[in-house]
Design an enzyme around this catalytic site. Structure first.
Site, mmCIF file in Angstrom:
data_model
loop_
_atom_site.group_PDB
_atom_site.id
_atom_site.type_symbol
_atom_site.label_atom_id
_atom_site.label_comp_id
_atom_site.label_asym_id
_atom_site.label_seq_id
_atom_site.Cartn_x
_atom_site.Cartn_y
_atom_site.Cartn_z
ATOM 1 N N THR A 171 9.664 -10.506 19.462
ATOM 2 C CA THR A 171 10.973 -10.489 18.800
ATOM 3 C C THR A 171 11.614 -9.106 18.792
ATOM 4 O OG1 THR A 171 9.978 -10.071 16.618
ATOM 5 C CG2 THR A 171 10.293 -12.384 17.284
ATOM 6 N N TYR A 186 -2.124 20.815 -16.366
ATOM 7 C CA TYR A 186 -1.061 19.892 -16.769
ATOM 8 C C TYR A 186 0.086 19.929 -15.763
ATOM 9 C CZ TYR A 186 2.339 17.586 -19.873
ATOM 10 O OH TYR A 186 3.261 16.728 -20.417
ATOM 11 N N CYS A 234 12.703 -9.081 5.370
ATOM 12 C CA CYS A 234 11.802 -8.412 4.413
ATOM 13 C C CYS A 234 12.167 -6.956 4.165
ATOM 14 C CB CYS A 234 10.355 -8.500 4.887
ATOM 15 S SG CYS A 234 9.968 -7.480 6.339
ATOM 16 N N ARG A 241 13.175 -2.798 15.828
ATOM 17 C CA ARG A 241 14.196 -2.712 14.785
ATOM 18 C C ARG A 241 13.672 -3.348 13.496
ATOM 19 N NH1 ARG A 241 16.217 -7.667 13.915
ATOM 20 N NH2 ARG A 241 16.192 -9.220 15.599
ATOM 21 N N ASP A 288 -8.515 19.526 -24.217
ATOM 22 C CA ASP A 288 -7.363 18.975 -24.933
ATOM 23 C C ASP A 288 -7.837 18.169 -26.138
ATOM 24 O OD1 ASP A 288 -4.242 18.182 -24.422
ATOM 25 O OD2 ASP A 288 -5.355 16.511 -25.295
ATOM 26 N N CYS A 327 5.871 -9.865 4.747
ATOM 27 C CA CYS A 327 7.048 -10.609 5.220
ATOM 28 C C CYS A 327 6.773 -12.110 5.182
ATOM 29 C CB CYS A 327 7.408 -10.179 6.634
ATOM 30 S SG CYS A 327 8.911 -10.987 7.278
ATOM 31 N N TRP A 385 -5.641 24.881 -19.044
ATOM 32 C CA TRP A 385 -4.971 23.677 -19.549
ATOM 33 C C TRP A 385 -3.549 23.590 -19.021
ATOM 34 C CZ3 TRP A 385 -0.559 22.329 -22.037
ATOM 35 C CH2 TRP A 385 -0.483 21.019 -22.555
ATOM 36 N N CYS A 420 13.224 -5.628 10.257
ATOM 37 C CA CYS A 420 13.415 -7.040 9.919
ATOM 38 C C CYS A 420 14.519 -7.164 8.862
ATOM 39 C CB CYS A 420 12.112 -7.620 9.379
ATOM 40 S SG CYS A 420 12.231 -9.320 8.795
#
Length: 472
Positions: free
Chosen positions: A30, A415, A68, A63, A431, A38, A411, A65
């Protein structure tokens, strides 16, 4: 990158949504490529080719779809968490660096030659940085075509194309339709002028309350707010300011963007995805944490807990410094005073930039002298380009440079690495809330013992942190 054909084909045959974004399925009979889930009939084995990215499938002549829409799938969680050169490059490309600075700018940020960068990306993803950026430009253009009333020539340059001809050729090649034909279809309802509505896909499950609760507790007036099941905030983007409202739903997060410059659509989307951790693989995370009896009940009750990340690395670092050894509410109050002079009465704004914070008078900070000087040193380092807090930065190097600044220890640096740079494996055993959460789950509260115990949660200790905070 080598893809196991049998494993990929089984995912396609079962239409397994968990693999969306991991790879693309191209069908030679295709000439189209799809996401693994899909709903179309499963193609014959001899007609199938698998590619690690949409750009690679496009490069091979396939290319997208129309059914989907594989370019709208969540990104690969691998590139989201990997700390190596390819992972860093993919995060920067997603933020639009190639469109703004070209491949030389991308290579310079990463500290490698263009040739070496192209070789590595092609080996891993089947396409170089230009092709990867081109695929992103095509998706950005499609969103603008379908959701705005901008003229097609305006969209061409807003999406990052160098010319209208390049825009037309790319859209026709990728979607097998001219831009004008895409606009006729309008699958997404148009929004009011200046507003873009889109859907940000993610891998289920997503535990929405934990995400919104975390952000609401730390929300700064004038910059961000929670309204029921929605979260809104201001953004500072490469070409101007913006606001966004994010509303989680099943399978996607609805995003309403108001941009002062539509060229900022791609970086705005990338930062929103990052903030909500939408490219994560929750099943992989929960499988590791749920195997520990301490977390098993929590994981079963609250699957899909994410790490709320950041739209602005500097903002996160400032928040981390202010939050040292104080409560969340105390840090929020202090930050509110700091940004008071930047607020506007007519809506949300982005967090002030490093140069703006560096230029504030001492009286504007409203905090102890040492903490003020830490923030000023941070702001100066970021403004001067000596410290990079973007998700494409080298994690180890960034943590090391952070800890060279006055008043920044393990710490704070950890973070920042977790929320700003996206490290999925940070643990903060000192902590107080982490220790309380651990004790509530029957785990050791001693930092050294807890740190040793947490080794079994690698490479997802950042997600364990969020769960421990919720348990505290």
């Amino acid at each position: 990158m080598e893809l196991d054909f049998e494993r990929c084909y089984r995912a396609v045959d079962s239409r397994d949504q968990r693999f969306d974004g991991w790879f693309c399925t191209a069908v030679t009979s295709t000439g189209i490529y799809c996401r693994p889930s899909c709903p179309a009939l499963t193609p014959k084995r001899e007609n199938v080719r698998f590619y690690p990215s949409a750009a690679a499938a496009q490069r091979a002549g396939f290319r997208a779809c129309k059914r989907c829409r594989p370019d709208a799938a969540p990104g690969s969680p691998e590139w989201d968490v990997r700390a190596d050169l390819v992972g860093r490059a993919m995060r920067l490309i997603g933020d639009g660096v190639v469109d703004r600075e070209g491949v030389p700018g991308l290579a310079s940020r990463l500290g490698y030659t263009e040739r070496h960068l192209n070789r590595l990306l092609t080996a891993e993803l089947g396409a170089g940085p230009l092709a990867l950026a081109r695929a992103q430009r095509a998706q950005t253009a499609r969103i603008l075509i379908e959701t705005t009333d901008l003229g097609l020539s305006e969209i061409a340059f807003a999406a990052g194309f160098g010319s209208v001809r390049q825009f037309n050729d790319t859209i026709l090649e990728v979607y097998a339709q001219a831009p004008g034909k895409l606009r006729e279809k309008r699958p997404i309802a148009r929004a009011e002028a200046g507003t873009i509505n889109l859907r940000l896909a993610y891998r289920s499950p997503l535990h929405i309350p934990s995400l919104l609760d975390f952000l609401e507790m730390r929300a700064l007036p004038g910059i961000e707010r929670r309204d029921g099941n929605s979260y809104g905030r201001g953004l500072s983007l490469p070409h101007g300011s913006a606001t966004v409202t994010l509303t989680p739903a099943e399978r996607w997060v609805s995003a309403t963007l108001r941009l002062s410059d539509v060229r900022d659509l791609a970086p705005a989307v990338a930062r929103c995805r990052r903030l909500f951790d939408l490219d994560a693989d929750p099943e992989a995370v929960d499988a590791t944490l749920g195997a520990d009896p301490a977390f098993a009940e929590m994981v079963a009750k609250e699957p899909g807990v994410r790490v709320p990340r950041s739209v602005d690395g500097f903002e996160t670092a400032v928040r981390a410094i202010v939050g040292q050894q104080v409560s969340v509410s105390g840090a929020r109050t202090t930050l509110g005073r700091l940004i008071r002079s930047f607020r506007t009465p007519d809506g949300l704004v982005g967090f002030p930039g490093a140069a703006e914070i560096a230029d504030l008078p001492d009286s504007a900070f409203g905090m102890p002298v040492k903490r003020r000087e830490s923030i000023r040193a941070l702001a100066e380092a970021v403004a001067d380009g000596k410290l990079d807090l973007n998700p494409g930065s080298d994690r180890d190097e960034t943590v090391a440079r952070l800890m060279e600044l006055p008043g920044i220890g393990a710490w704070t640096a950890g973070y920042v690495a977790m929320r700003a740079i996206g490290d999925p494996d940070v643990f903060l055993p000192t902590d107080l809330a982490v220790r309380r959460g651990a004790e509530a789950l029957g785990l050791p509260g001693n930092p050294k013992t807890l740190s040793s115990y947490a080794e079994r949660w690698r490479p997802w200790r950042s997600y364990a942190l969020i769960r421990l905070w919720r348990a505290s």
